[in-house]
Motif scaffolding. Structure first.
Motif, PDB file in Angstrom:
ATOM      1  N   THR A 108       0.832  -1.207   0.000  1.00 45.74           N
ATOM      2  CA  THR A 108       0.000   0.000   0.000  1.00 45.74           C
ATOM      3  C   THR A 108       0.864   1.255   0.000  1.00 45.74           C
ATOM      4  N   THR A 109       1.909   1.230   0.798  1.00 42.54           N
ATOM      5  CA  THR A 109       2.812   2.380   0.868  1.00 42.54           C
ATOM      6  C   THR A 109       3.503   2.620  -0.467  1.00 42.54           C
ATOM      7  N   VAL A 110       4.032   1.548  -1.069  1.00 43.06           N
ATOM      8  CA  VAL A 110       4.756   1.681  -2.333  1.00 43.06           C
ATOM      9  C   VAL A 110       3.815   2.043  -3.475  1.00 43.06           C
ATOM     10  N   ALA A 111       2.560   1.579  -3.409  1.00 46.25           N
ATOM     11  CA  ALA A 111       1.601   1.889  -4.473  1.00 46.25           C
ATOM     12  C   ALA A 111       1.395   3.391  -4.621  1.00 46.25           C
ATOM     13  N   GLY A 112       1.525   4.114  -3.512  1.00 40.03           N
ATOM     14  CA  GLY A 112       1.382   5.568  -3.564  1.00 40.03           C
ATOM     15  C   GLY A 112       2.515   6.256  -4.291  1.00 40.03           C
ATOM     16  N   LEU A 113       3.585   5.514  -4.599  1.00 39.58           N
ATOM     17  CA  LEU A 113       4.746   6.088  -5.275  1.00 39.58           C
ATOM     18  C   LEU A 113       4.699   5.898  -6.787  1.00 39.58           C
ATOM     19  N   LEU A 119       6.473  -1.959  -9.567  1.00 38.79           N
ATOM     20  CA  LEU A 119       7.172  -2.995 -10.334  1.00 38.79           C
ATOM     21  C   LEU A 119       8.491  -3.364  -9.651  1.00 38.79           C
ATOM     22  N   ILE A 120       9.223  -2.363  -9.196  1.00 41.07           N
ATOM     23  CA  ILE A 120      10.485  -2.620  -8.487  1.00 41.07           C
ATOM     24  C   ILE A 120      10.226  -3.430  -7.222  1.00 41.07           C
ATOM     25  N   GLN A 121       9.194  -3.042  -6.475  1.00 38.23           N
ATOM     26  CA  GLN A 121       8.835  -3.753  -5.241  1.00 38.23           C
ATOM     27  C   GLN A 121       8.454  -5.202  -5.543  1.00 38.23           C
ATOM     28  N   SER A 122       7.680  -5.408  -6.615  1.00 36.04           N
ATOM     29  CA  SER A 122       7.227  -6.760  -6.971  1.00 36.04           C
ATOM     30  C   SER A 122       8.408  -7.658  -7.336  1.00 36.04           C
ATOM     31  N   ARG A 123       9.328  -7.111  -8.123  1.00 35.69           N
ATOM     32  CA  ARG A 123      10.495  -7.903  -8.519  1.00 35.69           C
ATOM     33  C   ARG A 123      11.387  -8.208  -7.321  1.00 35.69           C
ATOM     34  N   THR A 124      11.469  -7.265  -6.400  1.00 31.17           N
ATOM     35  CA  THR A 124      12.242  -7.506  -5.181  1.00 31.17           C
ATOM     36  C   THR A 124      11.590  -8.591  -4.336  1.00 31.17           C
ATOM     37  N   PHE A 125      10.273  -8.531  -4.206  1.00 29.53           N
ATOM     38  CA  PHE A 125       9.526  -9.529  -3.444  1.00 29.53           C
ATOM     39  C   PHE A 125       9.742 -10.914  -4.041  1.00 29.53           C
ATOM     40  N   GLU A 126       9.751 -10.974  -5.386  1.00 29.99           N
ATOM     41  CA  GLU A 126      10.004 -12.255  -6.055  1.00 29.99           C
ATOM     42  C   GLU A 126      11.386 -12.796  -5.680  1.00 29.99           C
ATOM     43  N   ARG A 127      12.399 -11.922  -5.685  1.00 27.67           N
ATOM     44  CA  ARG A 127      13.741 -12.365  -5.322  1.00 27.67           C
ATOM     45  C   ARG A 127      13.813 -12.794  -3.854  1.00 27.67           C
ATOM     46  N   LEU A 128      13.122 -12.085  -2.994  1.00 28.61           N
ATOM     47  CA  LEU A 128      13.107 -12.466  -1.578  1.00 28.61           C
ATOM     48  C   LEU A 128      12.547 -13.880  -1.408  1.00 28.61           C
ATOM     49  N   CYS A 129      11.457 -14.160  -2.116  1.00 25.12           N
ATOM     50  CA  CYS A 129      10.839 -15.491  -2.021  1.00 25.12           C
ATOM     51  C   CYS A 129      11.746 -16.568  -2.617  1.00 25.12           C
ATOM     52  N   LEU A 130      12.352 -16.277  -3.761  1.00 25.59           N
ATOM     53  CA  LEU A 130      13.250 -17.247  -4.390  1.00 25.59           C
ATOM     54  C   LEU A 130      14.469 -17.519  -3.517  1.00 25.59           C
ATOM     55  N   GLY A 131      14.987 -16.462  -2.890  1.00 26.65           N
ATOM     56  CA  GLY A 131      16.125 -16.649  -2.000  1.00 26.65           C
ATOM     57  C   GLY A 131      15.792 -17.583  -0.852  1.00 26.65           C
ATOM     58  N   GLN A 132      14.615 -17.387  -0.249  1.00 31.29           N
ATOM     59  CA  GLN A 132      14.196 -18.258   0.842  1.00 31.29           C
ATOM     60  C   GLN A 132      13.943 -19.679   0.343  1.00 31.29           C
ATOM     61  N   LEU A 133      13.326 -19.792  -0.840  1.00 33.43           N
ATOM     62  CA  LEU A 133      13.055 -21.114  -1.417  1.00 33.43           C
ATOM     63  C   LEU A 133      14.352 -21.869  -1.686  1.00 33.43           C
ATOM     64  N   HIS A 134      15.323 -21.199  -2.295  1.00 30.53           N
ATOM     65  CA  HIS A 134      16.576 -21.867  -2.638  1.00 30.53           C
ATOM     66  C   HIS A 134      17.416 -22.181  -1.401  1.00 30.53           C
ATOM     67  N   GLU A 135      17.286 -21.353  -0.357  1.00 26.94           N
ATOM     68  CA  GLU A 135      17.948 -21.702   0.897  1.00 26.94           C
ATOM     69  C   GLU A 135      17.331 -22.975   1.476  1.00 26.94           C
ATOM     70  N   THR A 136      16.016 -23.093   1.351  1.00 26.02           N
ATOM     71  CA  THR A 136      15.301 -24.252   1.908  1.00 26.02           C
ATOM     72  C   THR A 136      15.604 -25.529   1.144  1.00 26.02           C
ATOM     73  N   THR A 137      15.656 -25.447  -0.189  1.00 26.81           N
ATOM     74  CA  THR A 137      15.836 -26.663  -1.006  1.00 26.81           C
ATOM     75  C   THR A 137      17.303 -27.035  -1.188  1.00 26.81           C
ATOM     76  N   LEU A 161      18.266  -4.405  -0.002  1.00 29.80           N
ATOM     77  CA  LEU A 161      19.179  -3.284   0.196  1.00 29.80           C
ATOM     78  C   LEU A 161      19.406  -2.537  -1.117  1.00 29.80           C
ATOM     79  N   ALA A 162      19.530  -3.271  -2.208  1.00 34.88           N
ATOM     80  CA  ALA A 162      19.679  -2.630  -3.520  1.00 34.88           C
ATOM     81  C   ALA A 162      18.443  -1.800  -3.849  1.00 34.88           C
ATOM     82  N   THR A 163      17.273  -2.341  -3.572  1.00 32.80           N
ATOM     83  CA  THR A 163      16.025  -1.617  -3.824  1.00 32.80           C
ATOM     84  C   THR A 163      15.908  -0.386  -2.937  1.00 32.80           C
TER      85      THR A 163
END
Length: 314
Positions: A108-113, A119-137, A161-163
């Motif tokens: 909601t906060t980022v949508a106001g920007l 789009l940047i937030q969404s791609r970052t969220f995707e990387r966060l999830c993939l990072g956790q997934l790959h750590e798990t597997t 941090l990059a975002t």
């Protein structure tokens, strides 16, 4: 940063009593606030007073807080920031749902920007999830475990941090080359930060780090010191003591005394110094990314920021 703190507390407020109490849990526990700090700092390369910069800083910290609720459930971490982890207080289901609520507030906060920020937030969220997934597997068969782990760090920690740096510079009105420069800096800074955390997980006390030493060992979460120890075994250069330590790490670490012994052994091992050196190298690489920026207070602060992260592990 005071404004960020005020906005954070307002952003996590919920009308539901349980959701409100649980959402405030980690905000009230404090934290280093590295991500909003980096966003604000990067914005100083342009117009640091732009109101959108503050919203970006709040958005990245809300995202980070949300990941902590989820991470602690997955890692069974009993303590976070010196306080009981949320799942220890309310259970796994509530902790996961509160993390989801905070992701919603971040969105909601980022949508106001505007759409580019979304789009940047969404791609970052995707990387966060993939990072956790790959750590798990874990790594695929034949994949280099160290290279796999560094990619996990890049996705799970460095991406946000990059975002943070990217959004700060972007909404500070900086030119695209500056935005790209600080984002590359943030990416390498994030890897350095997590490698330093790997050292601190073993070398610091719980009082210093706010986390229980050896939690990652107990939950079989790979960290760089352990990966470097395994690499010795794979290469045939491991000593008898190294192999005995690996057997302990691969065994049952539920007993506190056994875990403490494993932590102590790793603290005294050369692999910890090797990880310290690697953290320092990534921090220096982050500093090198700043070569194209104009000299001044902001660049000097970013250099000091990177050096401070490396020094955490020393």
């Amino acid at each position: 940063m005071e404004l960020v703190e005020t906005r954070l507390r307002a952003s996590v407020a919920q009308s539901d009593r349980l959701a409100d109490t649980a959402s405030r849990h980690l905000v009230n526990a404090g934290g280093k606030r590295l991500r909003p700090m980096l966003a604000l700092l990067a914005a100083e390369l342009g117009d640091g007073a732009a109101p959108e910069v503050l919203e970006a800083a709040v958005g990245v910290e809300l995202t980070h807080l949300a990941t902590l609720y989820h991470d602690d459930v997955m890692d069974s971490a009993p303590v976070r920031r010196g306080a009981p982890a949320a799942h220890e207080v309310w259970g796994n289901s509530v902790a996961i749902l509160v993390g989801d609520l905070l992701f919603a507030r971040a969105s909601t906060t980022v949508a106001g920007l505007g759409p580019e920020a979304v789009l940047i937030q969404s791609r970052t969220f995707e990387r966060l999830c993939l990072g956790q997934l790959h750590e798990t597997t874990g790594p695929d068969e034949g994949e280099d475990p160290v290279a796999h782990y560094l990619q996990v760090l890049a996705d799970k920690t460095a991406s946000l941090l990059a975002t943070s740096a990217r959004l700060g510079a972007m909404f500070g009105g900086c030119p695209q080359d500056v935005v790209d420069t600080v984002a590359a800096y943030g990416e390498k800074l994030g890897v350095a930060f997590q490698l330093a955390d790997d050292v601190l997980d073993l070398a610091s006390t719980g009082a210093e780090s706010g986390k229980t030493p050896g939690t990652d060992l107990r939950e079989k979460v790979p960290t760089m010191p352990v990966l470097r120890l395994r690499a010795r075994a794979t290469a045939g250069t491991a000593s008898a003591d190294d192999l005995a330590l690996l057997a302990t790490l691969d065994g049952d670490l539920s007993d506190d005394a056994v875990l403490a012994g494993a932590v102590r052994s790793l603290r005294e091992h050369a692999v910890l110094d090797e990880t310290r050196a690697l953290a320092a190298r990534w921090a220096q690489d982050a500093v090198t990314e700043l070569d194209g920026l104009p000299e001044g207070t902001v660049k000097a602060s970013m250099v000091a920021f990177a050096e401070a992260l490396a020094e955490r592990a020393s």
